[in-house]
Scaffold this active site. Sequence first.
Site, PDB file in Angstrom:
ATOM      1  N   LYS A 179      44.762  45.524  32.954  1.00 30.24           N
ATOM      2  CA  LYS A 179      45.007  46.073  34.368  1.00 30.24           C
ATOM      3  C   LYS A 179      45.163  47.676  32.714  1.00 30.24           C
ATOM      4  O   LYS A 179      44.181  47.542  31.544  1.00 30.24           O
ATOM      5  CB  LYS A 179      46.386  45.713  33.713  1.00 30.24           C
ATOM      6  CG  LYS A 179      46.870  44.923  35.055  1.00 30.24           C
ATOM      7  CD  LYS A 179      48.484  44.269  35.078  1.00 30.24           C
ATOM      8  CE  LYS A 179      48.466  43.825  35.952  1.00 30.24           C
ATOM      9  NZ  LYS A 179      49.946  43.604  36.352  1.00 30.24           N
TER      10      LYS A 179
ATOM     11  N   TYR B  72      50.128  47.064  45.752  1.00 32.34           N
ATOM     12  CA  TYR B  72      51.006  46.467  45.836  1.00 32.34           C
ATOM     13  C   TYR B  72      51.967  46.054  46.814  1.00 32.34           C
ATOM     14  O   TYR B  72      53.647  46.096  46.625  1.00 32.34           O
ATOM     15  CB  TYR B  72      51.926  46.691  44.568  1.00 32.34           C
ATOM     16  CG  TYR B  72      51.431  46.089  43.090  1.00 32.34           C
ATOM     17  CD1 TYR B  72      51.353  44.437  42.858  1.00 32.34           C
ATOM     18  CD2 TYR B  72      49.941  47.191  42.213  1.00 32.34           C
ATOM     19  CE1 TYR B  72      50.328  44.076  42.006  1.00 32.34           C
ATOM     20  CE2 TYR B  72      49.963  46.426  41.184  1.00 32.34           C
ATOM     21  CZ  TYR B  72      49.714  45.300  40.749  1.00 32.34           C
ATOM     22  OH  TYR B  72      49.259  44.406  39.907  1.00 32.34           O
TER      23      TYR B  72
ATOM     24  N   PHE C 122      61.322  47.335  40.533  1.00 27.54           N
ATOM     25  CA  PHE C 122      60.100  47.715  39.869  1.00 27.54           C
ATOM     26  C   PHE C 122      58.730  48.426  40.240  1.00 27.54           C
ATOM     27  O   PHE C 122      57.935  48.373  39.553  1.00 27.54           O
ATOM     28  CB  PHE C 122      60.135  46.852  39.080  1.00 27.54           C
ATOM     29  CG  PHE C 122      59.606  45.230  39.850  1.00 27.54           C
ATOM     30  CD1 PHE C 122      57.968  45.602  39.757  1.00 27.54           C
ATOM     31  CD2 PHE C 122      59.955  43.910  39.637  1.00 27.54           C
ATOM     32  CE1 PHE C 122      56.860  44.178  40.892  1.00 27.54           C
ATOM     33  CE2 PHE C 122      59.703  42.899  40.703  1.00 27.54           C
ATOM     34  CZ  PHE C 122      58.082  43.309  40.588  1.00 27.54           C
TER      35      PHE C 122
ATOM     36  N   ARG D  22      44.753  31.194  38.077  1.00 29.35           N
ATOM     37  CA  ARG D  22      46.298  31.878  38.179  1.00 29.35           C
ATOM     38  C   ARG D  22      46.762  31.202  36.823  1.00 29.35           C
ATOM     39  O   ARG D  22      47.865  31.612  35.679  1.00 29.35           O
ATOM     40  CB  ARG D  22      46.922  31.669  39.110  1.00 29.35           C
ATOM     41  CG  ARG D  22      47.052  32.278  40.211  1.00 29.35           C
ATOM     42  CD  ARG D  22      46.949  33.187  40.271  1.00 29.35           C
ATOM     43  NE  ARG D  22      48.590  33.696  40.023  1.00 29.35           N
ATOM     44  CZ  ARG D  22      49.547  34.780  40.267  1.00 29.35           C
ATOM     45  NH1 ARG D  22      49.175  36.126  40.710  1.00 29.35           N
ATOM     46  NH2 ARG D  22      50.650  34.056  40.644  1.00 29.35           N
TER      47      ARG D  22
ATOM     48  N   THR E  61      53.644  35.305  34.710  1.00 30.06           N
ATOM     49  CA  THR E  61      53.235  36.651  34.575  1.00 30.06           C
ATOM     50  C   THR E  61      54.483  37.376  33.753  1.00 30.06           C
ATOM     51  O   THR E  61      54.367  38.268  33.279  1.00 30.06           O
ATOM     52  CB  THR E  61      55.228  37.266  35.782  1.00 30.06           C
ATOM     53  OG1 THR E  61      53.927  36.292  37.125  1.00 30.06           O
ATOM     54  CG2 THR E  61      54.947  38.555  36.227  1.00 30.06           C
TER      55      THR E  61
ATOM     56  N   ARG F 265      47.923  36.796  29.424  1.00 32.01           N
ATOM     57  CA  ARG F 265      48.858  36.756  29.236  1.00 32.01           C
ATOM     58  C   ARG F 265      50.124  36.458  27.467  1.00 32.01           C
ATOM     59  O   ARG F 265      50.113  37.424  27.000  1.00 32.01           O
ATOM     60  CB  ARG F 265      49.985  36.961  29.816  1.00 32.01           C
ATOM     61  CG  ARG F 265      49.536  37.880  31.681  1.00 32.01           C
ATOM     62  CD  ARG F 265      49.686  37.147  32.418  1.00 32.01           C
ATOM     63  NE  ARG F 265      49.852  38.067  33.389  1.00 32.01           N
ATOM     64  CZ  ARG F 265      50.367  37.600  35.004  1.00 32.01           C
ATOM     65  NH1 ARG F 265      50.626  36.893  35.706  1.00 32.01           N
ATOM     66  NH2 ARG F 265      49.990  38.509  36.168  1.00 32.01           N
TER      67      ARG F 265
ATOM     68  N   ASN G  19      51.204  43.890  31.527  1.00 33.37           N
ATOM     69  CA  ASN G  19      50.547  41.661  31.325  1.00 33.37           C
ATOM     70  C   ASN G  19      49.369  41.675  31.463  1.00 33.37           C
ATOM     71  O   ASN G  19      49.240  40.540  31.785  1.00 33.37           O
ATOM     72  CB  ASN G  19      51.878  41.091  32.090  1.00 33.37           C
ATOM     73  CG  ASN G  19      52.076  41.823  33.952  1.00 33.37           C
ATOM     74  OD1 ASN G  19      51.145  41.972  34.366  1.00 33.37           O
ATOM     75  ND2 ASN G  19      51.980  40.973  34.938  1.00 33.37           N
TER      76      ASN G  19
ATOM     77  N   HIS H 144      45.770  40.810  37.016  1.00 33.52           N
ATOM     78  CA  HIS H 144      46.089  40.853  38.260  1.00 33.52           C
ATOM     79  C   HIS H 144      45.807  39.937  38.417  1.00 33.52           C
ATOM     80  O   HIS H 144      44.582  39.949  38.110  1.00 33.52           O
ATOM     81  CB  HIS H 144      45.769  41.558  38.897  1.00 33.52           C
ATOM     82  CG  HIS H 144      46.945  41.552  40.437  1.00 33.52           C
ATOM     83  ND1 HIS H 144      47.485  40.535  41.240  1.00 33.52           N
ATOM     84  CD2 HIS H 144      45.217  41.409  41.527  1.00 33.52           C
ATOM     85  CE1 HIS H 144      47.462  40.655  42.209  1.00 33.52           C
ATOM     86  NE2 HIS H 144      45.743  41.028  42.843  1.00 33.52           N
TER      87      HIS H 144
ATOM     88  N   GLU I  28      42.406  41.621  49.508  1.00 33.20           N
ATOM     89  CA  GLU I  28      42.022  42.116  47.936  1.00 33.20           C
ATOM     90  C   GLU I  28      40.813  43.237  46.914  1.00 33.20           C
ATOM     91  O   GLU I  28      40.327  44.034  46.844  1.00 33.20           O
ATOM     92  CB  GLU I  28      43.234  41.476  46.326  1.00 33.20           C
ATOM     93  CG  GLU I  28      44.067  41.981  46.656  1.00 33.20           C
ATOM     94  CD  GLU I  28      45.285  40.588  45.828  1.00 33.20           C
ATOM     95  OE1 GLU I  28      46.938  40.395  45.963  1.00 33.20           O
ATOM     96  OE2 GLU I  28      44.343  40.134  44.624  1.00 33.20           O
TER      97      GLU I  28
HETATM   98  P1  GTP Z   1      49.924  39.719  39.372  1.00 31.90           P
HETATM   99  O1  GTP Z   1      48.840  38.518  39.422  1.00 31.90           O
HETATM  100  O2  GTP Z   1      49.889  40.943  39.293  1.00 31.90           O
HETATM  101  O3  GTP Z   1      50.252  39.578  41.083  1.00 31.90           O
HETATM  102  O4  GTP Z   1      51.079  38.803  39.043  1.00 31.90           O
HETATM  103  P2  GTP Z   1      52.251  37.729  39.408  1.00 31.90           P
HETATM  104  O5  GTP Z   1      51.818  36.923  40.937  1.00 31.90           O
HETATM  105  O6  GTP Z   1      52.107  37.151  38.064  1.00 31.90           O
HETATM  106  O7  GTP Z   1      53.683  38.811  39.794  1.00 31.90           O
HETATM  107  P3  GTP Z   1      54.094  39.408  40.949  1.00 31.90           P
HETATM  108  O8  GTP Z   1      53.225  39.368  41.851  1.00 31.90           O
HETATM  109  O9  GTP Z   1      55.268  38.448  41.411  1.00 31.90           O
HETATM  110  O10 GTP Z   1      54.728  40.109  40.227  1.00 31.90           O
HETATM  111  C1  GTP Z   1      52.928  41.507  40.256  1.00 31.90           C
HETATM  112  C2  GTP Z   1      53.680  42.099  39.192  1.00 31.90           C
HETATM  113  O11 GTP Z   1      54.943  43.400  39.002  1.00 31.90           O
HETATM  114  C3  GTP Z   1      53.477  42.151  37.758  1.00 31.90           C
HETATM  115  O12 GTP Z   1      51.868  41.216  36.611  1.00 31.90           O
HETATM  116  C4  GTP Z   1      54.063  42.777  37.676  1.00 31.90           C
HETATM  117  O13 GTP Z   1      53.142  43.625  36.652  1.00 31.90           O
HETATM  118  C5  GTP Z   1      55.426  43.263  37.631  1.00 31.90           C
HETATM  119  N1  GTP Z   1      56.176  43.331  37.348  1.00 31.90           N
HETATM  120  C6  GTP Z   1      57.178  41.687  38.372  1.00 31.90           C
HETATM  121  N2  GTP Z   1      58.525  41.481  37.408  1.00 31.90           N
HETATM  122  C7  GTP Z   1      58.094  42.954  37.178  1.00 31.90           C
HETATM  123  C8  GTP Z   1      59.882  43.444  36.679  1.00 31.90           C
HETATM  124  O14 GTP Z   1      60.613  42.935  36.619  1.00 31.90           O
HETATM  125  N3  GTP Z   1      59.119  44.675  35.943  1.00 31.90           N
HETATM  126  C9  GTP Z   1      57.921  45.259  36.149  1.00 31.90           C
HETATM  127  N4  GTP Z   1      57.893  46.652  35.171  1.00 31.90           N
HETATM  128  N5  GTP Z   1      57.766  45.136  36.360  1.00 31.90           N
HETATM  129  C10 GTP Z   1      56.848  43.624  36.636  1.00 31.90           C
HETATM  130 MG    MG Z   2      51.325  38.387  42.894  1.00 37.60          MG
END
Ligand code: GTP
Ligand code: MG
Length: 139
Positions: free
Chosen positions: A9, A49, A57, A85, A91, A102, A112, A115, A126
């Site tokens: 990212k 997304y 968010f 993962r 996350t 992370r 973070n 992805h 994807e």
């Molecule tokens: P990904 O691998 O990026 O999909 O991460 P994840 O599966 O661990 O998290 P999730 O799918 O729940 O959320 C997708 C992405 O949204 C996260 O990786 C974060 O970058 C972003 N995200 C999640 N929660 C928050 C939040 O509370 N604030 C912000 N700004 N971004 C968030």
């Molecule tokens: Mg995710």
Amino acid sequence: IERTFSILKPDATTRNLTGAINAVIEKAGLKIVAQKRMRMSLPEARRFYAVHSERPFFGELVDFMVSAPVVVQVLEGENAIAKYREVMGATNPAQAAEGTIRKLFALSVGENSVHGSDSADNAKIEIAQFFSENEIISA
Ligand code: GTP
Ligand code: MG
């Protein structure tokens, strides 16, 4: 052998951490079989997304993803989806285990660093959004 989709990212590219993150990926036994640095467009980020479009968010997330270059990748290996993962960590970096990407590099739940696909179906979708099959070199 399985494939997963990865993004390094904007917080990772702007801090020049792509090589350091790739070292963690490769040390975990995952092979980078496709990779490109690119600037994500707003429609691409919104589409990528889309599942999060109702989340509070979403706007912040999409703005972040287009704010600087990203590196998109296809990773290959045994149980690549679950393994990546695990290598990424939680996350929220505050909850991420020692040694995970992370924990090592992420700044916050938004910034973070990486992805990774969360299922085989999503990995396929994807990967197809960013790579054609002839850009993925497994051998
Ligand atoms: P990904 O691998 O990026 O999909 O991460 P994840 O599966 O661990 O998290 P999730 O799918 O729940 O959320 C997708 C992405 O949204 C996260 O990786 C974060 O970058 C972003 N995200 C999640 N929660 C928050 C939040 O509370 N604030 C912000 N700004 N971004 C968030
Ligand atoms: Mg995710």
